[in-house]
Structures are given as C-alpha cells and as structure tokens.
Design an enzyme around this catalytic site. Sequence first.
Site, short mmCIF file in Angstrom:
data_model
loop_
_atom_site.label_atom_id
_atom_site.label_comp_id
_atom_site.label_asym_id
_atom_site.label_seq_id
_atom_site.Cartn_x
_atom_site.Cartn_y
_atom_site.Cartn_z
CE1 TYR A 454 -48.93 27.85 60.87
CE2 TYR A 454 -46.96 26.51 60.57
CZ TYR A 454 -47.67 27.66 60.30
OH TYR A 454 -47.15 28.61 59.47
CB SER A 534 -51.07 31.23 59.06
OG SER A 534 -50.19 31.72 58.09
CG ASP A 618 -53.23 38.59 56.79
OD1 ASP A 618 -52.03 38.76 56.50
OD2 ASP A 618 -53.68 37.53 57.23
CG HIS A 653 -50.69 36.68 59.23
ND1 HIS A 653 -51.59 36.08 58.36
CD2 HIS A 653 -49.85 35.68 59.62
CE1 HIS A 653 -51.29 34.80 58.23
NE2 HIS A 653 -50.24 34.53 58.99
#
Length: 685
Positions: A454, A534, A618, A653
């Site tokens: 991430y 993301s 999203d 999302h």
Amino acid sequence: MQVKYPVTKKVDTVESYFGTALKDPYRWLEDDRSKETEAWVKAQNVCTSNYLKQIPYIDYLKKRLSKLWNYEKVGAPFTEGNYTYFFKNDGLQNQNVVYRKKENGEDEVFLNPNTFSEKGTTSLDTLSFSKDGSLLAYSISEGGSDWRKVIVLNTETKEQIEDALIDIKFSQISWYKNEGFYYSSYDKPNGSELSAKTDQHKVFYHKLGTPQKEDCLIYGGNPEEKHRYIYAHVTEDHRYLILTPRISTSGNKLFIKDLSAKTSPLITILNHTDSDSYIIENEGSKLFIVTNLNAPNKKIVSVDVSNPTPEHWVDVIPETEFVLSPSKGGGYFFANYMVDAISKVKQFDYQGNLIKEIDLPGLGTASGFSGKKEDDILYYAFTNYNTPSNIYEFNPKTGETVLYWKPEIDFNSDAYESNQVFYTSKDGTKIPMIITHKKGLKLDGKNPTILYGYGGFNISLTPAFSIANVVWMEQGGILAIPNLRGGGEYGRKWHDAGIKMKKQNVFDDFMAAAEYLFKENYTASNYLALRGGSNGGLLVGAVMTQRPHLAKVVLPAVGVLDMLRYHTFTAGAGWAYDYGTAEDSKDMFEYLKAYSPVHNVKSGVTYPATLITTGDHDDRVVPAHSFKFAAELQSKQTGSNPTLIRIETDAGHGAGTPVNKTIEQYADIFGFTLFNMGFEELPND
C-alpha cells in the site's frame, strides 16, 4: 490464449501543463454516464469473462473459497439502552446482520441489511444510537457509492420514525441527547454524482421530526470555512461539540463548542492543519487530546477548555519511539503501540499512570479496548496472518482476560507460519516485511507468490487473517506484505518519507521487497504477482511500468492511475498532501508525469499479465483511472500476456461489497494469477 480486445476509440483531447502539451486519447472514458462508456464496459467484461472461462480451476477455487468462508462470524457486543447489540454473519450472508438481546433474553434480529436490496448490494455503513439508546440513526450505501441515506428508527418498535435523510457523504452521525444529530455532506454536484468534484464539506444539525431542508448549517457554509472534510462529534457526556476541519487527508484544525450554553461561541484549539489532533475524552472541562503536533509518533495531552491552545497542553501519555493508537473505555486509556507493525497494548489511568501491560495472545494485531466510561467489561479482537480473529472479554479493573468467541473454521493455523524479515531499500532504509506460507515450504525459487503493498496516507498494514489468503496459501502460495514508506507504521516521519516528490521511495521499497524474495529463493519473476488496491493500485501500476519484467502478473485494484487528473474527480483533491497535484508547480507536474501509470505505458514493451479490477459505482477512486490504464495497455502491449479489466457492476471502492461478489472476484484473481504463472492444473490439486 489469444485475446481479441474490444476496440477503444481515441480522441484528439490535448491538455497543456506549464507549456507541455499532452495527449489524452481516452478522456471520453471519464464520462461514466455516457452510452459509449457503458457499451465499452460491457464489451470489456465480455472479453474478460471469455478469457477467465477457459481457466479450468476457477470453479474449484470459487467452491473452496465458499466452503472456507462459510463459518459463523461474530462481532464484539456493545450496550445501548436496555439491549446488548452485536453483528453476526451465519457464513455466506452477503451482509452482516445486527442482533440484540436483553439481559438473560434470547437473541433477536434487529437490522438485516440482506433485506435492503434484492442483490445484496445495499450495505449498512454507520450505526449511531441516541443517549438513552431509544433511537438509532443508521446510514446505508447503495451499489457501493460513498453517498449515503440516513434512516432513524425507534429501537423498541424497530419502526422508521421520519423520512430518510439523503445525499450525505463522508459523515459521522453524532447525537445530541435524544433531540437530534450532527452530520456532514456536500452540495450535490452538477453532472455525475459518481465523478464530479466535491470539495466544500458542511456540517448540519438535524432536529428530530423536522424535514431535512430545515436542518441547521453549523459550519462550512462560507468561503472562510471552506474545507474538503469536516467531521462533527459530540462528547460522551453530550456537553461539547467537536469539529475537525481538514483540507486534505492529513492534518486538521480543531474547534470546540459548549452545547450546555446555546449562545456559546466556537472556540479554536488549533487554527492550522499542521497536525492530526482529536479529542478522545473529557472530564467536565478537562479535555484529553490525541496529537502528533511536535510528536510524530503521537501522544495524549490534557488541557482545560478555558485555555485550550497548545501552549497550555500537559503531557498525559508522552510520545515514545513507537506509534500510538489509543482507545478509551471503562474509565481508562489503552495505548496500542505498533512495534514493527505488531501490537503492544498498555493500560493507563486518566492521570497517565501505567496500570499494566496487556498480555496479548501472541504476535499480531489487537484492536478494540473501547467503550463507554461506565462499562465494566471491554472487548478486544486479536488476529494475525494465520490466526482467525478471536474476541476476548477484558475486565479493566481486575485485568482479567477471558476468551469470548472463537470461530469454528476448517483451517489448521498450526500448518502455517509467519516470519518478519527486514530488507534494505534502494537508499539504505530498512523495511520490515512479513512472509506467510505453509510450514516446510521448499525455497526453490518456484513458489507462486503475491507481494501485496500500500504505502500511503499514513495507513499501516498490520497482521490480519483473510480467508482469501488461506486459499492462496493452500495452493503452496506465499503471501509477502512489506511495510512501505508512506504508511504509518513508524509515525509521521515514515509517512512523509513517501509523499509528493518522495513518492518514488515507496516504489523503490516495493521493488526491493521483490528483490529480497528472489535473493532468498522464495520465488522468481515468473512466479511473482504484484497486488495492491486504491493507493496500492497506483503502487503496482507505477512499478509495472518502471520495471515491466519484475513480475509475471500484476493485479491493480480500484487504483489511482492518472496522476495528472486524479484531483479533478469527486474528493480526489483531498489527496494532495500525499501526491501533490499537476497544478502545483512545473516540478510537481514533471514528477507526477514521470511515474503516472496511465502516462508511462510504452509501445513495444512486454508488460506482465495484468488483471485490473474496479467497480462501476466507485466514487472514491473513479473507474476512469482503471478504464484509461486498461485502454493504454491493450493498445501498446507487445507479446501474448493478457491485459484485462474486470468491472464489477453495482459495486464501489470495496466497503460493503456482497460476500458472493467478493468470492467470485478472488476466484478470478487467483485463477488468472496461477494460470499466467504457467500452472495448467492447481499446484496442490
């Protein structure tokens, strides 16, 4: 397999940045309401479905995921009014159900989100009870959108007592006594509600029994009060209203208002956004504030509301070398420290005296230790990568811990192991990584491996159990999760080392993790998949365009992939603390352009087998990012590696995605990954 991609038309859109003209041939895909975009989505889904149908073991993976997923899951109980409430899922229910019971009574279904919509795509978001528990305001998301409706119930009769509030986004629901509640939202944008920009948040007070159009605007209505996010919270004693206005996802101002006096002013505690600070508790006029102001790893301070500014703050729990994530309950603070991404919890009283260190069940992630001031029993959950989440009952006065609930799951955690290693990134920084796999794994460089990352927004990746990861590891797969810069594992300095013009550090950390796995013979490029969602989707998109031969498979999910235009959609401008924007300066534009995945796909390059995933609803990271990246890859890919996009309909999302859709998605992802690593049959079939 040969793939015949749908034709994606190109347009002559050109945009100029500081004198540099850039073509944007797929700009038309940003229009999520057009028939052309809708037809493109359908054609891409047909193409992807036709490919996935030819993978012989996807059905097996789906059945195995369903079988393992099918166990009862229970959440920690909490008391409101005369009832104890808890979440439960029988196993494969699309959404968790809210149950309740009176003391010594029977469990009853209180709120079942599975009845909200036929396909299970309407999910429950926030629950907020009034002071005496007689009223509940809860929010729902339809089709995965960030826009919410709020419904108010009489908890005794379960009847809705007024019209639903609509068009609410990025909001807490915070009651004032039983009279009404505070919430936040934006004006509904012109154009598409799923992609149009929203950047002036407003706080409202809704008085029960009055129409929403009469709700009182509390803050955010004029240019001086303009912020992208403003959260409103009432203290547990219902004496104070707290406001935390933000310009971006990092840093907030802090205001307080005394609700016991109608004409009381809004008092400023912090008038800048140089820190993340919030009020965790109060004892009358004495406030307890969690802050990283001049304390990158956070601390708790106290101050009186009469003089609440920083020069009057007194340390209660001082900053340490480890990042603090505190909670409160039973009249105590619980300091949850991250020690190399592993939880360590200490109990303090309100004077800052150490009561005890909590004896946790092992190395992993502890969460909870929260409740009301008068609660005699608190609960916490404990998990790691090979231990399902167990819930423990904790007595804050005696320190006694009892196992409250353990899942009955068809999984032998003793057959797996997790090991934390430290490797060196490009600039010499030491990065921790946890590697999980079956015990006795042969390190021959041929193990299918998912490297998941991430690296952004101060978010920490701490050990947590996942059914999907179990199915991957059952097939001899390795799961490797590094704690990259940009995250919050080592506090604000760690976060700030991976933002704006230091963002390349995050990509370098991730690439160095892959190199470590190769060097130690866990795997090799032909058996490595890069996965992230993301901001993690940006991570793997940037790495695959910078190092196309690093991995065999890349799996960007709901990714931020057009770095020159991300800030023009919905609340994207609020991410500028981490990314900067192409409008900031010529240098910032050049830096973003140099790694923006959409802008760095080159003709004549063999890119990894790529399965992009996104949702058509999203409105956090709009699907246009993924659409444009897929179009670029499909038009420029050299060689036979597939570049596909899987677009979930009526999904956003990620939060609230129905279980059946989640299972199907994981089966497709794992099947695609193993197939493109050359496995004609499952490794452990």
